[in-house]
Scaffold this active site. Structure first.
Site, short mmCIF file in Angstrom:
data_model
loop_
_atom_site.label_atom_id
_atom_site.label_comp_id
_atom_site.label_asym_id
_atom_site.label_seq_id
_atom_site.Cartn_x
_atom_site.Cartn_y
_atom_site.Cartn_z
N ASP A 284 0.86 -1.17 0.00
CA ASP A 284 0.00 0.00 0.00
C ASP A 284 0.91 1.23 0.00
O ASP A 284 2.12 1.12 0.22
CB ASP A 284 -0.90 -0.05 1.24
CG ASP A 284 -1.90 1.09 1.28
OD1 ASP A 284 -2.24 1.63 0.23
OD2 ASP A 284 -2.34 1.42 2.40
N ASP A 286 -0.15 5.04 1.28
CA ASP A 286 -0.36 5.87 2.46
C ASP A 286 -0.37 5.00 3.73
O ASP A 286 -1.11 4.03 3.83
CB ASP A 286 -1.69 6.62 2.35
CG ASP A 286 -1.69 7.59 1.19
OD1 ASP A 286 -1.24 8.73 1.36
OD2 ASP A 286 -2.14 7.18 0.09
N ASP A 468 -1.42 -1.12 5.83
CA ASP A 468 -1.76 -0.64 7.17
C ASP A 468 -3.25 -0.55 7.44
O ASP A 468 -3.66 -0.41 8.59
CB ASP A 468 -1.16 0.75 7.40
CG ASP A 468 -1.88 1.81 6.57
OD1 ASP A 468 -1.90 1.67 5.33
OD2 ASP A 468 -2.43 2.75 7.16
#
Length: 522
Positions: A284, A286, A468
């Site tokens: 990922d 961000d 995250d």
């Protein structure tokens, strides 16, 4: 029953459903009937995504009834008031839905009965004959009726169930309170009690409570945290060989269920997993490659992270799978000669060779996205600090800086637009509400597609996904039998990832570890 220097084992506590009794299928059938009816009602017909076995294992199994209802509804972007325990069965509140599920379960239980596992019964009887005390626990308030129906209620010295948990105010698993209460009633210190579980949350509860955890043999390997059954020394394989076998594949605990707390990756452990294979790494953006910031445009890739990303991509398959628009994430990364990219949670994919593909079904709902965007841009500015971001295949409503007292109002507003937009569904993430095409496509399916198109062979490559957010769970699940998921963040939340790192700096350190391995094999 001493075990190589460990304290004597004086008692064993068994979970009920799936360990003592064959009730898991009955529970699943009741949950499926409940949720499918509710999802069908909300969809206004048969066009909805049904409740699945994976949903049962990820959101419901082993939890108190109300927690299971709330967890699954949240996974579908549905928010209901909790209500109270005496709410009549129906769709009005979390408790009401839980009570309706209970009615479905009891009706099926009384109609069809329930069986006990013969192997468990034999084991319990052998323990009792050896002077070992036995207990049984369950999150269900129907535990006594289930045990009686199976004819095994007299096999246990104590029972602690959902009725006790409600009266005593116990949290659900992975909190160890229910096991510790069973140990207290048995009069045995926790370190001298073993538990037998079939759920990862239960094993984690035992670990947290200082009990000795064993998993019922649905597979050959216990989940992380479980004490491994020991054989006489002469029958054990050599240690090096045993470690090599164990580390080449993820534990079965991560297959079909969410693990509770991923563990930290260690250089030696990762080296064993990679032995004879090269990594295929997907991340990922961000919160994974860059820290979460107030505005998306401020999430600049740190130069040191970009350098290790470039070096790794020159030696193995590397890709970025982001909720950002594809062009946006490519511009933020600022490099791409060797990288795969997938934007809008995988609806838009670009290869290092330059070709670009999107998901055709996603294009079909672009008019609905346009209409929903217009509605949101008209209404969202009334909510302080909330703002709308249009992506090609999604609309994100950000509220990172919105005062807490306005968030519920914003969620209701977005939910109303979603309900008025056929072909779209409401999803969530870190401080965003998001409208996406209501089709079965996500980061996990995008990851599997890229692995296939890129020719990544699981026999020679180990797929690694690092993320995250809750949207990354689909990718963790997609590779749990063939690869490794790594969740970023220091919160101890349910996840299907196998490993955990605390922050983006540790992600960079892990990428350097993979680079060292790749350079060593060059």
């Amino acid at each position: 029953m001493a075990d190589e220097g460990r304290p004597r084992l004086d008692a064993v506590v068994f979970d009920t459903d799936g360990v003592v009794t064959k009730t898991a299928a009955v529970h699943f059938a009741a949950w499926k009937r409940l949720f499918d009816d509710e999802l069908r009602r909300r969809a206004g017909g048969d066009d909805f995504e049904p409740f699945t076995h994976d949903d049962y294992r990820r959101y419901v199994d082993g939890k108190p009834r109300e927690d299971g209802v709330a967890s699954f509804l949240a996974s579908r972007g549905i928010d209901l008031p909790f209500g109270t325990a005496d709410d009549p069965p129906g769709p009005a509140t979390v408790h009401a839905l839980g009570n309706e599920k209970n009615d479905h379960f009891l009706a099926q239980l009384r109609a069809d009965g329930v069986e006990a596992f013969p192997s468990t019964v034999s084991f319990v009887e052998a323990l009792r004959a050896a002077g070992v005390r036995t207990g049984v626990i369950s999150a269900s308030k129907n535990c006594a009726e289930v045990l009686e129906a199976a004819g095994v209620d007299r096999l246990f010295d104590v029972r602690v169930d959902g009725l006790d948990a409600a009266e005593l105010g116990f949290a659900g698993k992975p909190d160890p309170a229910i096991f510790l209460e069973a140990a207290r009633r048995l009069g045995v210190a926790p370190e001298r009690v073993a538990i037998v579980e079939d759920a990862v949350a239960g094993v984690e509860a035992g670990r947290r409570g200082g009990l000795r955890a064993r998993r019922r043999d649905r597979s050959r390997r216990p989940p992380r945290g479980a004490d491994r059954p020991r054989r006489p020394r002469r029958d054990r394989p050599r240690r090096a060989h045993r470690r090599r076998r164990r580390c080449h594949r993820p534990p079965r605990a991560t297959r079909g269920t969410a693990a509770v707390a991923a563990v930290r990756p260690r250089r030696r452990r990762i080296g064993l997993l990679l032995e004879g294979r090269s990594p295929a790494v997907f991340l990922d953006y961000d919160g994974t490659l860059t820290p979460i910031v107030a505005r998306p445009e401020l999430a600049v890739l740190p130069p040191a992270t970009g350098e290790v990303l470039d070096a790794l991509a020159a030696r193995c398959t590397v890709g970025i799978i982001s909720g950002r628009d594809l062009d946006d994430v490519r511009a933020m990364v600022g490099r791409g000669e060797h990288l795969w990219f997938a934007g809008s949670h995988g609806f838009d994919i670009a290869s290092p060779e330059g070709w670009r593909r999107d998901i055709e079904a996603g294009r079909d709902v672009l008019p609905q996205l346009d209409a929903a965007e217009a509605a949101l841009r008209e209404q969202v500015p009334a909510v302080p600090e909330a703002w709308v971001e249009r992506k090609r295949f999604a609309i994100a409503v950000h509220y990172r800086q919105t005062p807490d007292e306005h968030v519920d109002r914003l969620e209701r507003l977005v939910a109303e637009v979603a309900e008025a937009s056929p072909g779209l569904r409401l999803a969530g993430g870190k401080k965003i509400f998001e409208l996406r095409p209501d089709i079965p496509w996500d980061k996990g399916k995008a990851l599997q597609h890229i692995l296939e198109v890129a020719g990544v062979d699981p026999a020679t490559s180990l797929a690694v996904y690092i993320g995250d957010d809750v949207t990354d769970e689909d990718a963790f699940v997609a590779i749990r039998t063939t690869g490794v998921g790594i969740v970023v963040g220091d919160e101890d939340r349910p996840t299907a990832a196998r490993f955990r790192v605390d922050d983006t700096d540790q992600v960079r350190d892990f990428l350097r570890l993979l680079l060292d391995h790749a350079e060593g094999d060059a």
